[in-house]
Design an enzyme around this catalytic site. Sequence first.
Site, PDB file in Angstrom:
ATOM      1  N   SER A   9       0.844  -1.198   0.000  1.00 48.08           N
ATOM      2  CA  SER A   9       0.000   0.000   0.000  1.00 48.08           C
ATOM      3  C   SER A   9       0.879   1.248   0.000  1.00 48.08           C
ATOM      4  O   SER A   9       1.585   1.523   0.975  1.00 48.08           O
ATOM      5  CB  SER A   9      -0.913  -0.006   1.231  1.00 48.08           C
ATOM      6  OG  SER A   9      -1.474   1.275   1.394  1.00 48.08           O
ATOM      7  N   HIS A  34      -1.091  -1.150  -4.422  1.00 48.13           N
ATOM      8  CA  HIS A  34      -2.374  -0.738  -3.867  1.00 48.13           C
ATOM      9  C   HIS A  34      -2.359   0.771  -3.617  1.00 48.13           C
ATOM     10  O   HIS A  34      -1.479   1.284  -2.928  1.00 48.13           O
ATOM     11  CB  HIS A  34      -2.588  -1.506  -2.553  1.00 48.13           C
ATOM     12  CG  HIS A  34      -3.910  -1.291  -1.910  1.00 48.13           C
ATOM     13  ND1 HIS A  34      -5.041  -1.993  -2.277  1.00 48.13           N
ATOM     14  CD2 HIS A  34      -4.290  -0.464  -0.909  1.00 48.13           C
ATOM     15  CE1 HIS A  34      -6.053  -1.609  -1.523  1.00 48.13           C
ATOM     16  NE2 HIS A  34      -5.630  -0.669  -0.687  1.00 48.13           N
ATOM     17  N   ASP A  36      -4.446   3.840  -2.118  1.00 49.80           N
ATOM     18  CA  ASP A  36      -5.561   4.229  -1.247  1.00 49.80           C
ATOM     19  C   ASP A  36      -5.985   5.652  -1.546  1.00 49.80           C
ATOM     20  O   ASP A  36      -5.256   6.602  -1.263  1.00 49.80           O
ATOM     21  CB  ASP A  36      -5.124   4.119   0.222  1.00 49.80           C
ATOM     22  CG  ASP A  36      -5.023   2.674   0.656  1.00 49.80           C
ATOM     23  OD1 ASP A  36      -6.020   1.943   0.504  1.00 49.80           O
ATOM     24  OD2 ASP A  36      -3.950   2.280   1.134  1.00 49.80           O
ATOM     25  N   MET A  38      -8.471   8.630  -0.777  1.00 49.23           N
ATOM     26  CA  MET A  38      -9.353   9.092   0.318  1.00 49.23           C
ATOM     27  C   MET A  38      -9.787  10.527   0.072  1.00 49.23           C
ATOM     28  O   MET A  38      -8.959  11.361  -0.308  1.00 49.23           O
ATOM     29  CB  MET A  38      -8.587   9.021   1.641  1.00 49.23           C
ATOM     30  CG  MET A  38      -8.023   7.652   1.934  1.00 49.23           C
ATOM     31  SD  MET A  38      -7.110   7.682   3.480  1.00 49.23           S
ATOM     32  CE  MET A  38      -6.603   5.967   3.565  1.00 49.23           C
ATOM     33  N   HIS A  67      -8.115   1.808  -4.650  1.00 49.92           N
ATOM     34  CA  HIS A  67      -9.088   1.505  -3.589  1.00 49.92           C
ATOM     35  C   HIS A  67      -9.748   2.835  -3.241  1.00 49.92           C
ATOM     36  O   HIS A  67      -9.161   3.657  -2.538  1.00 49.92           O
ATOM     37  CB  HIS A  67      -8.338   0.887  -2.390  1.00 49.92           C
ATOM     38  CG  HIS A  67      -9.184   0.681  -1.179  1.00 49.92           C
ATOM     39  ND1 HIS A  67      -8.654   0.436   0.080  1.00 49.92           N
ATOM     40  CD2 HIS A  67     -10.536   0.672  -1.015  1.00 49.92           C
ATOM     41  CE1 HIS A  67      -9.638   0.296   0.948  1.00 49.92           C
ATOM     42  NE2 HIS A  67     -10.786   0.442   0.316  1.00 49.92           N
ATOM     43  N   MET A  69     -11.840   5.147  -1.386  1.00 47.85           N
ATOM     44  CA  MET A  69     -12.553   5.432  -0.132  1.00 47.85           C
ATOM     45  C   MET A  69     -13.115   6.835  -0.263  1.00 47.85           C
ATOM     46  O   MET A  69     -12.631   7.795   0.343  1.00 47.85           O
ATOM     47  CB  MET A  69     -11.584   5.306   1.049  1.00 47.85           C
ATOM     48  CG  MET A  69     -11.250   3.859   1.366  1.00 47.85           C
ATOM     49  SD  MET A  69      -9.774   3.676   2.378  1.00 47.85           S
ATOM     50  CE  MET A  69      -8.532   3.744   1.096  1.00 47.85           C
ATOM     51  N   MET A 140     -12.044  -5.163   4.556  1.00 49.72           N
ATOM     52  CA  MET A 140     -11.277  -4.287   5.439  1.00 49.72           C
ATOM     53  C   MET A 140     -11.177  -4.921   6.818  1.00 49.72           C
ATOM     54  O   MET A 140     -12.196  -5.263   7.426  1.00 49.72           O
ATOM     55  CB  MET A 140     -11.962  -2.919   5.577  1.00 49.72           C
ATOM     56  CG  MET A 140     -12.026  -2.081   4.314  1.00 49.72           C
ATOM     57  SD  MET A 140     -10.444  -1.677   3.582  1.00 49.72           S
ATOM     58  CE  MET A 140      -9.560  -0.939   4.953  1.00 49.72           C
ATOM     59  N   GLY A 145      -9.078   4.494   6.507  1.00 54.36           N
ATOM     60  CA  GLY A 145      -8.682   5.890   6.720  1.00 54.36           C
ATOM     61  C   GLY A 145      -7.201   6.072   7.007  1.00 54.36           C
ATOM     62  O   GLY A 145      -6.621   7.076   6.629  1.00 54.36           O
ATOM     63  N   PHE A 146      -6.605   5.080   7.661  1.00 52.56           N
ATOM     64  CA  PHE A 146      -5.214   5.247   8.069  1.00 52.56           C
ATOM     65  C   PHE A 146      -4.467   3.915   8.011  1.00 52.56           C
ATOM     66  O   PHE A 146      -5.057   2.861   8.294  1.00 52.56           O
ATOM     67  CB  PHE A 146      -5.147   5.784   9.514  1.00 52.56           C
ATOM     68  CG  PHE A 146      -5.839   7.105   9.662  1.00 52.56           C
ATOM     69  CD1 PHE A 146      -5.174   8.299   9.392  1.00 52.56           C
ATOM     70  CD2 PHE A 146      -7.177   7.162  10.029  1.00 52.56           C
ATOM     71  CE1 PHE A 146      -5.825   9.518   9.486  1.00 52.56           C
ATOM     72  CE2 PHE A 146      -7.847   8.381  10.135  1.00 52.56           C
ATOM     73  CZ  PHE A 146      -7.166   9.564   9.855  1.00 52.56           C
ATOM     74  N   GLY A 147      -3.190   3.996   7.672  1.00 52.15           N
ATOM     75  CA  GLY A 147      -2.323   2.831   7.781  1.00 52.15           C
ATOM     76  C   GLY A 147      -1.901   2.658   9.240  1.00 52.15           C
ATOM     77  O   GLY A 147      -2.185   3.504  10.089  1.00 52.15           O
ATOM     78  N   GLY A 148      -1.279   1.537   9.537  1.00 50.93           N
ATOM     79  CA  GLY A 148      -0.672   1.332  10.851  1.00 50.93           C
ATOM     80  C   GLY A 148      -1.622   0.955  11.972  1.00 50.93           C
ATOM     81  O   GLY A 148      -1.251   1.018  13.142  1.00 50.93           O
ATOM     82  N   ASP A 178      -7.344  -6.221   3.657  1.00 53.60           N
ATOM     83  CA  ASP A 178      -6.639  -4.937   3.728  1.00 53.60           C
ATOM     84  C   ASP A 178      -6.764  -4.357   5.125  1.00 53.60           C
ATOM     85  O   ASP A 178      -7.873  -4.062   5.580  1.00 53.60           O
ATOM     86  CB  ASP A 178      -7.265  -3.980   2.690  1.00 53.60           C
ATOM     87  CG  ASP A 178      -6.572  -2.636   2.608  1.00 53.60           C
ATOM     88  OD1 ASP A 178      -5.489  -2.461   3.204  1.00 53.60           O
ATOM     89  OD2 ASP A 178      -7.118  -1.747   1.913  1.00 53.60           O
ATOM     90  N   GLY A 179      -5.618  -4.190   5.786  1.00 60.22           N
ATOM     91  CA  GLY A 179      -5.607  -3.518   7.087  1.00 60.22           C
ATOM     92  C   GLY A 179      -4.967  -4.352   8.180  1.00 60.22           C
ATOM     93  O   GLY A 179      -5.450  -5.438   8.498  1.00 60.22           O
ATOM     94  N   GLY A 200       0.763  -2.356   4.164  1.00 58.29           N
ATOM     95  CA  GLY A 200       1.473  -1.086   4.161  1.00 58.29           C
ATOM     96  C   GLY A 200       2.637  -1.130   5.134  1.00 58.29           C
ATOM     97  O   GLY A 200       3.795  -1.324   4.762  1.00 58.29           O
TER      98      GLY A 200
HETATM   99  C1  DX5 Z   1      -6.591   1.864   5.146  1.00 58.28           C
HETATM  100  C2  DX5 Z   1      -6.050   1.432   3.807  1.00 58.28           C
HETATM  101  C3  DX5 Z   1      -5.000   0.369   3.870  1.00 58.28           C
HETATM  102  C4  DX5 Z   1      -3.785   0.729   4.686  1.00 58.28           C
HETATM  103  C5  DX5 Z   1      -2.899  -0.457   4.886  1.00 58.28           C
HETATM  104  O1  DX5 Z   1      -7.665   2.727   4.944  1.00 58.28           O
HETATM  105  O2  DX5 Z   1      -7.085   0.974   2.995  1.00 58.28           O
HETATM  106  O3  DX5 Z   1      -4.629  -0.029   2.552  1.00 58.28           O
HETATM  107  O4  DX5 Z   1      -3.046   1.750   4.101  1.00 58.28           O
HETATM  108  O5  DX5 Z   1      -1.908  -0.134   5.816  1.00 58.28           O
HETATM  109  P1  DX5 Z   1      -1.493  -1.147   6.995  1.00 58.28           P
HETATM  110  O6  DX5 Z   1      -0.985  -2.387   6.316  1.00 58.28           O
HETATM  111  O7  DX5 Z   1      -0.437  -0.391   7.736  1.00 58.28           O
HETATM  112  O8  DX5 Z   1      -2.728  -1.409   7.804  1.00 58.28           O
HETATM  113 ZN    ZN Z   2      -6.575   0.104   1.014  1.00 62.14          ZN
END
Ligand code: DX5
Ligand code: ZN
Length: 230
Positions: A9, A34, A36, A38, A67, A69, A140, A145-148, A178-179, A200
Amino acid sequence: MKKAVISPSLLCADLSRARDEVLAVAQAGADRLHLDIMDGHFVPNLSFGPALVAALRPVVRLPFDAHLMVSDPAAWIAPFLKAGVDSVTIHVEATDSNGLITALSRIREQGAEAGVALNPSSTAQVLEPILGFVDRILIMTVEPGFGGQGFLPEQLPKIRAIREMIDQRGLRTKLTVDGGITPETGLLACESGVDELVAGTAIFRHGPQGYGDAIERLARCGRGFSMDED
Ligand code: DX5
Ligand code: ZN
């Protein structure tokens, strides 16, 4: 008996070096990229748009997955296809099932893969009327909304139920998660029926020298894959 398909990602990459990061994951064995997208409305964050995607498109041959969002996915299908993505995934929560079918059909008509994504609160039943129109289902395992963020294990029964729906109907729909994916949670997801892992943090938290190992560890989560097979 195969390795999981791995989609890094870009959201979690060092975006000041986006070109190098994309090249590095491609060279490290990533299968897809991938992206993302947003809009600050469907999710409480903004990321990047078609201009960055178009700029990165010529850098590698990896298939690009958008993707979306966003609250109005229909408005963004054409710009991302024009930017060169190979698949577009839209959220089932963004529109009703007629709107979804129209949008998915439009993606396929343009020769791209059509996907739907499900937030943690959406149930497998929402897929019933649209299964015939999708090439990929993205589950999901965090709130988007956020990685990590941490993986939500309560999504695993839903993954199993959707795998059953796909197999019972003899469909070839790809199942992606994903996530919060790590080698540990990726294994749980693959054991529940997933073919593709979006990751990610688990990849980009390593320096570029570590991307190859990180991708290989995730790929080995694949269903039935074992160390003996190489
Ligand atoms: C979250 C995204 C994911 C995210 C993945 O909204 O759709 O793709 O960036 O990041 P990790 O692997 O850190 O959860
Ligand atoms: Zn994603």
